[in-house]
Design a protein around this motif. Structure first.
Motif, PDB file in Angstrom:
ATOM      1  N   VAL A   1      11.966  76.469 -13.684  1.00 51.82           N
ATOM      2  CA  VAL A   1      12.554  77.718 -13.188  1.00 51.82           C
ATOM      3  C   VAL A   1      12.547  78.803 -14.264  1.00 51.82           C
TER       4      VAL A   1
ATOM      5  N   LYS B   1       8.387  81.823 -20.574  1.00 49.48           N
ATOM      6  CA  LYS B   1       7.164  82.580 -20.879  1.00 49.48           C
ATOM      7  C   LYS B   1       7.401  84.088 -20.798  1.00 49.48           C
TER       8      LYS B   1
ATOM      9  N   MET C   1       2.540  66.603 -11.094  1.00 49.43           N
ATOM     10  CA  MET C   1       3.039  67.970 -11.024  1.00 49.43           C
ATOM     11  C   MET C   1       2.248  68.712  -9.950  1.00 49.43           C
TER      12      MET C   1
ATOM     13  N   VAL D   1      11.814  78.057 -17.807  1.00 45.32           N
ATOM     14  CA  VAL D   1      10.494  78.639 -18.089  1.00 45.32           C
ATOM     15  C   VAL D   1      10.672  80.012 -18.741  1.00 45.32           C
TER      16      VAL D   1
ATOM     17  N   SER E   1      11.378  79.087  -9.132  1.00 38.17           N
ATOM     18  CA  SER E   1      12.539  79.888  -8.702  1.00 38.17           C
ATOM     19  C   SER E   1      12.622  80.055  -7.184  1.00 38.17           C
TER      20      SER E   1
END
Ligand SMILES: *Cc1c(COP(=O)(O)O)cnc(C)c1O
Length: 222
Positions: free
Chosen positions: A211, A29, A155, A27, A195
């Motif tokens: 993560v 972002k 999800m 991840v 995480s």
């Protein structure tokens, strides 16, 4: 997570400890391309972003063989910007959104894999569907007409807590629902774990973890 480790070391560490068949979505972002490239050069190809515009900008700058996952809440009017390349959309929560994804995927002669987001956290702020709505969506006639989306699983995002028992029970609940629906659906993917909680999520049957900070370090925002 240790700040003395580099992004490539973090990612290699994580991957070498993952059970077979588990997909790691890195991840990225809020992080710059140079950070994504460190993960890429360490051999990683699957990246997750939570904002469409940011993902589009990064997709244009990264190598072509990156697999892009949209993990954030999706506004229908922005689906068109990612329809040509996104490989999986994690947080689908309505038939309206599925129809929009289908329409734009068709324009690009693609099929986009989607996950339905289930509300598992106790906080009100988290998006996702209730089990009853999810079941009626999957059972609807309209969904069968969508030829350019493929619903491959579920999800969920657990409550933001350090209470391990609570995390475990939220993940367990999602796994039970996944197993029950798998009797009638062609599911392959259960996306749960970030995480702070991915180890518990894996224990409870996750097949895909998302993560970010444990790879790229803490974010200033987002
Ligand atoms: C940001 C984000 C993640 C990753 O969070 P970390 O705690 O940094 O690993 C995972 N899933 C979603 C939906 C996110 O928005």
């Amino acid at each position: 997570m240790s700040f003395s480790l580099s992004i490539s070391e973090n990612i290699q560490d994580l991957k070498s400890n993952l059970p077979e068949g588990i997909t790691l979505v890195a991840v990225s972002k809020t992080k710059p391309i140079s950070d994504l490239m460190q993960a890429y050069e360490a051999g990683h190809r699957v990246f997750g972003e939570n904002k469409i515009q940011e993902m589009v900008d990064k997709q244009e700058q990264m190598p072509e063989d990156v697999e892009w996952h949209m993990i954030g809440h999706v506004q229908r009017n922005k689906v068109k910007y990612m329809a040509s390349f996104v490989s999986m959309i994690h947080a689908v929560d309505s038939l309206k959104l599925l129809k929009e994804i289908d329409k734009h995927a068709a324009k690009h002669q693609r099929t986009i894999e989607c996950l339905l987001q289930v509300k598992i956290a106790e906080e009100d702020s988290k998006f996702g569907m209730e089990e009853a709505d999810l079941r009626s969506l999957l059972g609807s006639e309209e969904i069968k007409e969508l030829e350019h989306v493929k619903i491959v699983g579920l999800m969920g995002m657990a409550t933001f807590t350090e209470d391990e028992a609570q995390l475990r029970s939220e993940f367990k609940g999602l796994k039970n629902l996944y197993d029950a629906l798998s009797e009638s659906q062609q599911f392959t993917t259960l996306s749960m774990g970030m995480s702070g909680d991915y180890k518990i999520a894996l224990d409870e049957g996750s097949t895909m973890i998302r993560v970010g900070s444990a790879i790229f370090g803490e974010r200033n925002y987002g």
